[in-house]
Design a protein around this motif. Structure first.
Motif, short mmCIF file in Angstrom:
data_model
loop_
_atom_site.label_atom_id
_atom_site.label_comp_id
_atom_site.label_asym_id
_atom_site.label_seq_id
_atom_site.Cartn_x
_atom_site.Cartn_y
_atom_site.Cartn_z
N ILE A 31 52.17 36.81 46.54
CA ILE A 31 51.77 37.21 45.69
C ILE A 31 50.55 37.02 45.51
O ILE A 31 50.43 35.11 45.35
CB ILE A 31 53.20 37.03 44.34
N ASN A 32 49.52 37.70 45.32
CA ASN A 32 48.07 37.40 44.82
C ASN A 32 47.86 37.37 43.70
O ASN A 32 48.28 38.29 42.89
CB ASN A 32 47.47 38.49 46.01
N LEU A 33 46.67 36.21 43.09
CA LEU A 33 46.29 36.09 41.85
C LEU A 33 45.02 36.05 42.17
O LEU A 33 45.08 35.51 42.18
CB LEU A 33 46.79 35.45 41.08
N VAL A 50 52.00 41.01 46.76
CA VAL A 50 51.80 41.51 45.33
C VAL A 50 50.13 41.61 44.55
O VAL A 50 51.34 39.82 45.07
CB VAL A 50 53.77 41.77 44.73
N HIS A 51 50.36 42.18 44.09
CA HIS A 51 48.39 41.54 43.77
C HIS A 51 49.01 42.05 42.02
O HIS A 51 49.25 42.67 41.90
CB HIS A 51 47.54 43.34 43.93
N VAL A 52 48.68 40.82 41.49
CA VAL A 52 48.89 40.52 40.10
C VAL A 52 47.52 41.18 39.54
O VAL A 52 46.23 40.61 39.94
CB VAL A 52 48.91 39.75 39.49
N ASP A 53 47.64 42.28 38.69
CA ASP A 53 46.60 42.74 37.27
C ASP A 53 46.80 41.29 36.47
O ASP A 53 46.84 41.83 35.54
CB ASP A 53 46.77 44.03 37.26
N TRP A 54 45.84 40.18 37.27
CA TRP A 54 45.99 38.91 36.72
C TRP A 54 44.48 39.10 35.32
O TRP A 54 43.73 39.42 35.29
CB TRP A 54 45.55 38.21 37.24
#
Lengths: 73, 497, 424
Positions: A31-33, A50-54
């Protein structure tokens, strides 16, 4: 007192070994933040990511973010 | 005088939402005053009438009819609006793509999407990084914390929490890791193999793993632990956790540990742990003197030596591109000026200088080296340190900082040799050699000798061979390793004397 | 040794788990239709229940004032609208939120003594919730309509349909509503802006009992036709079921789950389980949507109604993926956009309701249990599907669209919860 905490520690280490093994047991699932480029590179290599739209919690409101982290503890 | 035009389509039923959407796009057309598409129920007929949209003939319409009603400036505008409406009616969804790129907004919902996730790669701004890392740990994820500016106390508390949960925190400020052959953040394409690396430094891991790959060997895993892990306050929590993981990992046959000099007590704990390892280990505490070590542990002075000890063979590179002709040092120049993107590569160069009895200064001096401004003539700069990167991208990603410093150095008449590292791999600039060559070319012929090495592999996106060839074509002397480049720079001066 | 805050977090988690349990285990059943005076004994002459958080006459928007004067004439408290307005101005009416009396009402949400209300019993907790009968489309009181035709229809509901529905329902065992909603979701309803499936299913269920209990065929036909021609008939029932589900969740100490969201045309208000019946309000926002011919955003009244109770239980904007047609109200209108709304609401909710699933999302359940912590953390506020009233009283509905709950309500509630739990 010391003995008890040592026992606790070794207990934690046993758990540590079994769980941490799973990180090295194959390609990681990530999980990429933060930087999207990291996720893009991983995707290109075929790694599951999964990229987080942080964005900053509580829209960057420090007081609210502080309350949140305490209410989430 | 505006014109009301209606068309009644018998037996045509469409969802009222679609009709409202079409009405809206028709209303926006030039010359159209108002428009509506409605099923001809009595209440709709009233609505249309009140809106001055209903033509007399349409009053007979029923709930089974669709009325296209337009009030426009003139007949032409009305007719073209009706024509447009009919096109839209035929394909009510025209103009939209069916795909969605909705991304999760939080770690929590990302985990819903990927329940099997076992690693959070966190590169959010430092102020928020610890909180996100804590969330990740609580969610049962290992953490690679790329973010910097995480406080020492946060680091300690995160790492303690991780150990209690049987998880690993890599970082903060962890730039490089390779897990199961997958390069994370700034890492190189390395074949899978039997050597496990633990590094308190990103570029240290990159140099050692790349040299291992160049020697024909591979890496099982490379785990970053963050530059402060072996300090007293942190106590090597992640290093010890990573050691336990590699010890238990059947693919790992040799363990390499890279760090700047650790605190004495932490070094002792780490070495005691290594003594119980059933695997041969190599320790490289860059800049530290060799401590007393158990039989299964060897000590490497440099990254190059660490790679050699791990692979069991010298990485003497016989490739033709390294047979560069070293030009003579221009007269009157005596200084070596190093510009490094990798902090550990600057440390390794300092080790090489000190081992040859040459004093050296740095903005990140290792034990025995001087601080910048001490009057020492040879200076090796770490361009990744805060004073150069505050508010600017790291020079590995965007070479602007280095370009500026390189331009200055090329024009400095006291400098004999400029020493550079060129770090490639995932995350790094797509063509660092190209930008260096451009800057050097702009300096003309009256310039210092430029010596460089390329950290990376032929399988990296930038391709090490291509990068080396570019540098050589640009008149830059290329050494096979960072340590060799430092030696080469020194030998230029010796030759000159 | 635990710090206070660690205990707070785990207390919140436990409380929220209990809140979710009560939401998911609720068993709402439509059991009766009775006059409001019977359902809510506290109702008095001159007392008007309205939608949204508390508001006085002076701060009411146009449609709300129109409805207040209209209902006063309907109840016989004033002979005409002008007199009703004077009385309202003089403070002659007692104005109270529906929510304080176990009731909910759409848009203006007028509830008074003689109006018939749907009675929904939550058989898991034994509580009851009430909502008036949907008046249909066009000029109606819920949009501030108050002319003779509006009052005449209210009279018919009071004298004819309400009593008949009561008799028919009492003849049966009650109608379980959760399975009805589950089927509606598979038929393209989200239970706020689209109730076509559920309204049809309800009519199908009610018709035999109505036919058995209503002797006058003409009257029966009129009733069946009224229900059958109103695609939104089920909305009021969905609201009562929402209220019946959420009322037992209102008093769980430490819980950060939202138990009510509602608007009065001026303010948007929420209630939070761990904070009991305290309202947290902020100025209500304008809906964005599509307008009926002849109307535009200039005519629109700010958002209004208790109907947001359906979003509070995971329907409406939260179930948009089930009703791709409704997504058109935001202007894009693709089915994939509809799914995005539901997925996004997953960011601010604690779980999914396994009984209410959405085929287009591979039968994932609707996002359920809004947590104010998640709202404040993400800055994502609940998406609400809504009707749009004309800003002037007496005109009625001018469009439909989507509106966001204001973030400020949730921020205020979070601060209050932190204070309540001794966190600063």
């Amino acid at each position: 007192m010391n003995k008890a905490s040592d026992q606790q520690k070794s207990g934690a280490q046993i758990k540590e070994k079994t769980v941490q093994q799973s990180l090295l047991n194959g390609p990681p699932q990530v999980i990429n933040l933060g930087l999207a480029s990291f996720a893009d590179e991983l995707t290109k290599q075929g790694t599951v990511v999964v990229h987080v739209d942080w964005s900053p919690p509580a829209r960057g409101d420090v007081e609210l973010a502080n309350l949140l982290s305490k209410l989430n503890e | 005088m505006s014109k009301i035009v209606n068309r009644v389509c018998a037996g045509l039923f469409l969802d009222s939402v679609i009709l409202m959407q079409i009405s809206r796009s028709i209303t926006r057309l030039d010359g159209v005053e108002d428009a509506a598409l409605m099923i001809g129920t009595p209440s709709n007929l009233d609505l249309l009438d009140n809106a001055k949209l209903l033509a007399r003939a349409s009053r007979k319409a029923t709930g089974g009819d669709l009325i296209l009603a337009v009030r426009a400036r003139d007949e032409t505008a009305a007719a073209s609006a009706l024509a447009k409406a009919e096109i839209l009616l035929e394909r009510p969804t025209v103009g939209h793509t069916g795909t969605t790129t909705l991304r999760p907004r939080t770690l929590r919902s990302a985990q819903d999407i990927l329940p099997a996730a076992n690693l959070a790669l966190i590169s959010v701004p430092g102020d928020f990084a610890a909180a996100e890392a804590r969330k990740a740990l609580r969610a049962g994820l290992n953490v690679m914390l790329f973010s910097d500016n995480v406080s020492l106390s946060e680091e300690v508390s995160l790492k303690r929490e991780a150990v209690a949960a049987g998880l690993l925190v890599m970082g903060p400020d962890c730039g490089t890791a390779i897990i199961g052959g997958v390069p994370l953040a700034f890492a190189n394409q390395i074949p899978q193999g039997a050597i496990g690396i633990i590094g308190a430094s990103g570029t240290g891991i990159q140099e050692v793993s790349s040299l291992i790959a160049q020697a024909g060997y591979g890496v099982s895993h490379a785990l970053g632990v963050g530059g402060r892990d072996l300090s007293d306050p942190v106590g090597g929590i992640s290093t010890l956790a990573a050691l336990a993981m590699l010890e238990a990992d059947s693919a790992t046959r040799h363990i390499v540990l890279i760090s700047k000099p650790p605190s004495q007590s932490v070094a002792k704990r780490v070495i005691d742990t290594l003594a119980h390892s059933e695997k041969p280990c190599t320790v490289c505490f860059l800049g530290a003197d060799a401590p007393s070590l158990p039989d299964n542990v060897s000590f490497a002075r440099t990254l190059k030596a660490a790679a050699e000890l791990a692979t069991g063979r010298s990485s003497k590179n016989k490739r033709p591109e390294f047979k560069s002709v070293i030009p003579p040092v221009p007269p009157g120049r005596q200084r070596i000026h190093g510009l490094f993107c990798g902090g550990t590569l600057s440390s390794e160069a300092q080790v090489v200088f000190l081992d040859q009895g040459v004093s050296v200064a740095s903005n990140a001096p290792i034990p025995g080296a001087e601080a910048v401004g001490s009057g020492t003539s040879h200076v090796l700069i770490d361009l990744g340190s805060d004073e150069y990167t505050r508010g600017r991208p790291h020079p590995m990603i965007d070479p602007t900082v280095r370009d500026e410093e390189l331009t200055k150095a090329l024009a400095d008449p006291t400098i004999a040799v400029i020493l550079l590292d060129v770090v490639i791999g995932f995350g790094a600039h797509p063509d660092p050699a190209g930008t260096i060559v451009q800057v050097v070319a702009a300096a003309g012929t009256e310039r210092p000798i430029v010596v460089a090495s390329v950290t990376g592999t032929d399988d990296d996106p930038q391709d090490r061979r291509t990068q080396v060839a570019k540098l050589v074509d640009g008149g830059i002397v290329v050494a096979p390793t960072n340590a060799d480049a430092a030696k080469l720079a020194l030998s230029c001066l010796v030759r000159d004397d | 040794m635990m710090t206070t805050s660690e205990k707070v977090g785990s207390n919140i988690r436990k409380a929220n788990a209990e809140a979710i349990r009560r939401i998911l285990e609720a068993k709402p059943v439509l059991i009766d239709v009775v006059p409001a005076s019977e359902a809510i004994p506290a109702l008095q002459e001159g007392m008007i229940l309205h939608a949204g958080p508390p508001i006085d006459w002076g701060n009411m928007c146009g449609p709300m004032r129109g409805a207040v004067t209209g209902i006063a004439v309907f109840e016989g408290w004033a002979t005409d609208l002008a007199e009703a307005e004077q009385l309202a101005e003089s403070g002659a009416f007692s104005l109270n939120p529906n929510h304080d009396f176990g009731a909910v009402g759409p848009m203006t949400g007028m509830t008074t003594l003689s109006q018939p209300v749907l009675v929904v019993e939550n058989r898991a907790s034994g509580n009851h919730a009430f909502c008036t009968i949907n008046e249909g489309l066009g000029k109606v009181m819920r949009f501030g309509g108050n002319d003779a035709s509006v009052l005449k229809r209210l009279g018919w509901l009071r004298d004819t349909l309400g009593p008949a529905l009561g008799v028919a329902l009492r003849a049966g065992k009650g109608i379980e509503l959760k399975p009805l909603v589950a089927r509606g979701l598979t038929m393209g309803d989200e239970m706020h802006q689209r109730n076509l499936g559920c309204s049809s299913l309800l009519l199908r269920t009610l018709a035999p009992d109505l036919a058995r209990t209503v002797d006058d065929r003409t009257a029966l036909a009129e009733m069946l036709s009224f229900i059958g021609s109103n695609d939104q008939f089920f909305l009021n029932l969905a609201m009562a079921l929402g209220k019946a589900i959420m009322d037992p969740v209102c008093d769980i100490d430490c819980s950060s789950v939202v138990t009510a969201m509602t608007r009065n045309g001026t303010d948007f208000g929420i209630r939070v389980s761990g904070l009991g019946d305290e309202w947290f309000t902020a100025p209500v926002e304008m809906p964005e949507g599509l307008y009926f011919p002849g109307f535009s955003a200039d005519d629109a009244n700010p958002d209004m109604g208790d109907s947001t109770i359906v979003e509070t239980i995971g329907l409406g904007g939260f179930a948009m993926a089930a009703a791709p047609a409704v997504a058109g109200f935001v202007g894009a209108g693709t089915p994939s956009i509809a799914a995005d709304f539901t997925r996004t609401m997953g960011e601010i909710t604690l779980t999914q309701n396994p009984e209410w699933t959405i085929p287009a999302l591979d039968y994932q359940g609707v996002p359920t249990g809004i947590d104010i912590r998640l709202v404040v953390e993400t800055g994502i506020t609940p998406t609400i599907n809504t009707g749009i009233a004309h800003r002037k009283p007496g005109i009625g509905q001018v469009g439909a669209g989507v509106v966001k709950a204001p973030l400020a309500c949730f921020e205020l509630a979070l601060k209050a919860l932190a204070t309540r739990l001794g966190v600063r």
